[in-house]
Design an enzyme around this catalytic site. Structure first.
Site, short mmCIF file in Angstrom:
data_model
loop_
_atom_site.label_atom_id
_atom_site.label_comp_id
_atom_site.label_asym_id
_atom_site.label_seq_id
_atom_site.Cartn_x
_atom_site.Cartn_y
_atom_site.Cartn_z
N ARG A 21 10.61 20.36 13.19
CA ARG A 21 9.65 19.42 12.57
C ARG A 21 9.84 18.01 13.12
O ARG A 21 8.87 17.30 13.37
CB ARG A 21 9.76 19.44 11.05
N ASN A 39 7.58 23.01 6.47
CA ASN A 39 8.13 24.36 6.39
C ASN A 39 7.33 25.16 5.38
O ASN A 39 7.01 24.66 4.30
CB ASN A 39 9.59 24.33 5.95
#
Length: 92
Positions: A21, A39
């Site tokens: 990320r 997520n």
């Protein structure tokens, strides 16, 4: 013409807990995009990016390109009109 678009991409593979990320956020900011990388409970990462179509296409290529942290086994994508209201690029 390079109109603004919204890219939603779902990235499968070993992409959680490996800095993925953060990597997506860095690439998106370099490209001038707004959005987020989050997520999902099933192990995927959802990437939402808004900005010029060419920049979003480049981000999608990078997601599929094999130089990401972890290991990407597949990417699904959806293109829609931008919704706006996004500022910066968040990791969730």
């Amino acid at each position: 013409m390079d109109d603004d678009v919204r890219l939603t991409a779902w990235v499968r593979g070993r992409v959680q807990g490996v800095g993925f990320r953060w990597w997506v956020r860095s690439r998106a900011l370099e490209l001038g995009l707004t959005g987020s990388a989050s997520n999902l409970v099933d192990g995927r990462v959802e990437v939402i990016a808004e900005g010029p179509r060419k920049a979003c296409e480049l981000l999608l290529e990078l997601l599929r390109g094999g130089t990401t942290p972890g290991r990407v086994t597949g990417v699904s994508d959806r293109w829609t009109e931008p919704r706006g209201g996004l500022q910066g690029f968040a990791e969730r």
